[in-house]
Design a protein around this motif. Structure first.
Motif, PDB file in Angstrom:
ATOM      1  N   ASP A 286       0.794  -1.176  -0.036  1.00  0.00           N
ATOM      2  CA  ASP A 286      -0.039  -0.059   0.014  1.00  0.00           C
ATOM      3  C   ASP A 286       0.849   1.109  -0.055  1.00  0.00           C
ATOM      4  O   ASP A 286       1.951   1.189   0.677  1.00  0.00           O
ATOM      5  CB  ASP A 286      -0.828   0.019   1.295  1.00  0.00           C
ATOM      6  CG  ASP A 286      -1.938  -0.925   1.019  1.00  0.00           C
ATOM      7  OD1 ASP A 286      -2.026  -1.540   0.079  1.00  0.00           O
ATOM      8  OD2 ASP A 286      -2.484  -1.223   2.128  1.00  0.00           O
ATOM      9  N   GLY A 287       0.550   2.086  -0.774  1.00  0.00           N
ATOM     10  CA  GLY A 287       1.197   3.514  -0.717  1.00  0.00           C
ATOM     11  C   GLY A 287       2.333   3.454  -1.739  1.00  0.00           C
ATOM     12  O   GLY A 287       2.842   4.261  -1.616  1.00  0.00           O
ATOM     13  N   GLY A 288       2.311   2.518  -2.646  1.00  0.00           N
ATOM     14  CA  GLY A 288       3.479   2.606  -3.524  1.00  0.00           C
ATOM     15  C   GLY A 288       5.013   2.135  -2.834  1.00  0.00           C
ATOM     16  O   GLY A 288       5.759   2.332  -3.586  1.00  0.00           O
ATOM     17  N   VAL A 289       4.967   1.467  -1.751  1.00  0.00           N
ATOM     18  CA  VAL A 289       6.236   1.215  -1.198  1.00  0.00           C
ATOM     19  C   VAL A 289       6.638  -0.223  -1.781  1.00  0.00           C
ATOM     20  O   VAL A 289       5.875  -1.033  -2.205  1.00  0.00           O
ATOM     21  CB  VAL A 289       6.121   0.883   0.540  1.00  0.00           C
ATOM     22  CG1 VAL A 289       7.303   0.447   0.834  1.00  0.00           C
ATOM     23  CG2 VAL A 289       5.844   2.389   0.941  1.00  0.00           C
ATOM     24  N   HIS A 290       7.868  -0.309  -1.964  1.00  0.00           N
ATOM     25  CA  HIS A 290       8.452  -1.385  -2.947  1.00  0.00           C
ATOM     26  C   HIS A 290       9.228  -2.110  -1.985  1.00  0.00           C
ATOM     27  O   HIS A 290      10.429  -1.409  -1.283  1.00  0.00           O
ATOM     28  CB  HIS A 290       9.217  -1.049  -4.110  1.00  0.00           C
ATOM     29  CG  HIS A 290       8.355  -0.542  -5.010  1.00  0.00           C
ATOM     30  ND1 HIS A 290       8.269   0.639  -5.513  1.00  0.00           N
ATOM     31  CD2 HIS A 290       7.431  -1.096  -5.805  1.00  0.00           C
ATOM     32  CE1 HIS A 290       7.310   0.753  -6.396  1.00  0.00           C
ATOM     33  NE2 HIS A 290       6.882  -0.197  -6.453  1.00  0.00           N
ATOM     34  N   LEU A 291       9.240  -3.344  -1.628  1.00  0.00           N
ATOM     35  CA  LEU A 291      10.044  -4.098  -0.671  1.00  0.00           C
ATOM     36  C   LEU A 291      10.773  -5.156  -1.470  1.00  0.00           C
ATOM     37  O   LEU A 291      10.149  -5.723  -2.329  1.00  0.00           O
ATOM     38  CB  LEU A 291       9.307  -4.775   0.468  1.00  0.00           C
ATOM     39  CG  LEU A 291       8.364  -4.242   1.247  1.00  0.00           C
ATOM     40  CD1 LEU A 291       7.526  -5.121   2.323  1.00  0.00           C
ATOM     41  CD2 LEU A 291       9.544  -3.264   2.188  1.00  0.00           C
ATOM     42  N   ALA A 292      12.015  -5.125  -1.322  1.00  0.00           N
ATOM     43  CA  ALA A 292      12.791  -6.334  -2.069  1.00  0.00           C
ATOM     44  C   ALA A 292      13.505  -7.053  -1.061  1.00  0.00           C
ATOM     45  O   ALA A 292      13.336  -6.971   0.271  1.00  0.00           O
ATOM     46  CB  ALA A 292      13.915  -5.510  -3.122  1.00  0.00           C
ATOM     47  N   GLU A 293      14.341  -7.890  -1.435  1.00  0.00           N
ATOM     48  CA  GLU A 293      15.049  -9.034  -0.364  1.00  0.00           C
ATOM     49  C   GLU A 293      14.079 -10.100   0.138  1.00  0.00           C
ATOM     50  O   GLU A 293      13.416  -9.609   0.947  1.00  0.00           O
ATOM     51  CB  GLU A 293      15.847  -8.416   0.308  1.00  0.00           C
ATOM     52  CG  GLU A 293      16.921  -7.756   0.044  1.00  0.00           C
ATOM     53  CD  GLU A 293      18.247  -8.655  -0.677  1.00  0.00           C
ATOM     54  OE1 GLU A 293      18.124  -9.930  -0.206  1.00  0.00           O
ATOM     55  OE2 GLU A 293      18.761  -8.107  -1.638  1.00  0.00           O
TER      56      GLU A 293
END
Ligand SMILES: N[C@@H](CCC(=O)N[C@@H](CS)C(=O)NCC(=O)O)C(=O)O
Length: 211
Positions: free
Chosen positions: A58-65
């Motif tokens: 939500d909110g355009g947050v990008h999580l990687a790993e």
């Protein structure tokens, strides 16, 4: 949520299992890593490391790993869990997952194989076997101390989420799994679970129809 990933990517597969285990629906946007789409400008804005998976929340947050994503999912959607309640066993599950994510997978990564083949002019499949087999033998020793039906006790954890895609990848490269009977047995237990079935690489929309 939106998952950017590749059907053949073991790191993406880990996140798919966790999402399915926690009954979370996501839109999937395929990123073809053999075609180099992870190096496009649009993708680099999401993950400058040019790796899948990326989870958009939500909110355009990008999580990687993938393991950071698993931790975030565990914190925000704790039930059903993917970590044991005992702190030592939680650490053991994380240790086993990290052994794969930090100690094995980086050495078999697509860009590493391409470098070995095209720049070092060596056999990339032999390279993969050289690193993956001893890594899995080490993991087998750890798992023997903690296993029940699954890698740590009788419920799936981060460890199993990493073991299943890693064994699939190992077979593609003819890694000898004879010294890893516990890992193979755990993989079979996982294969009976609907969440693990839904997350299987061959069942993804971007997988070739013939597989
Ligand atoms: N440590 C990262 C590794 C991610 C990773 O290496 N992903 C591979 C696919 S499994 C990738 O995107 N490779 C791109 C390349 O080799 O160019 C994670 O766990 O998410």
């Amino acid at each position: 949520m939106k998952l950017y990933g590749d059907w053949r990517s073991s790191a993406t597969w880990r996140v798919r299992i966790a999402l399915a285990w926690k009954n979370l629906d996501v839109d999937v946007t395929p990123v073809d890593i053999l075609a180099g789409q992870q190096r496009s400008g649009a993708f680099l804005e999401k993950n400058p490391m040019a790796h899948v998976p990326v989870l958009e929340i939500d909110g355009g947050v990008h999580l990687a790993e993938s393991l950071a994503i698993l931790e975030w999912l565990e914190e925000t959607h704790p039930s059903p869990p993917l970590l044991p309640s005992d702190p030592i066993l939680r650490a053991k599950a994380r240790q086993q997952a990290l052994l794969i994510a930090s100690g094995i997978q980086p050495l078999q990564n697509t860009k590493v194989q391409i470098h070995v083949r095209d720049v070092l002019h060596a056999d990339e499949r032999a390279w993969v076997r050289h690193f993956v087999e001893p890594g899995l033998v080490a993991l087998e020793a750890l798992v023997r101390e903690t296993r029940g039906k699954f890698a740590v006790g009788d419920a799936p954890s981060f460890a199993d989420v990493c073991i299943v895609p890693q064994l699939h990848h190992a077979r593609r490269f003819d890694v000898d799994l004879a010294r890893c009977p516990s890992l193979v047995a755990i993989e079979a237990e996982c294969a009976a679970l609907p969440a693990f079935q839904r997350a299987h690489a061959d069942r993804q929309p971007d997988a070739p129809r013939s597989t």
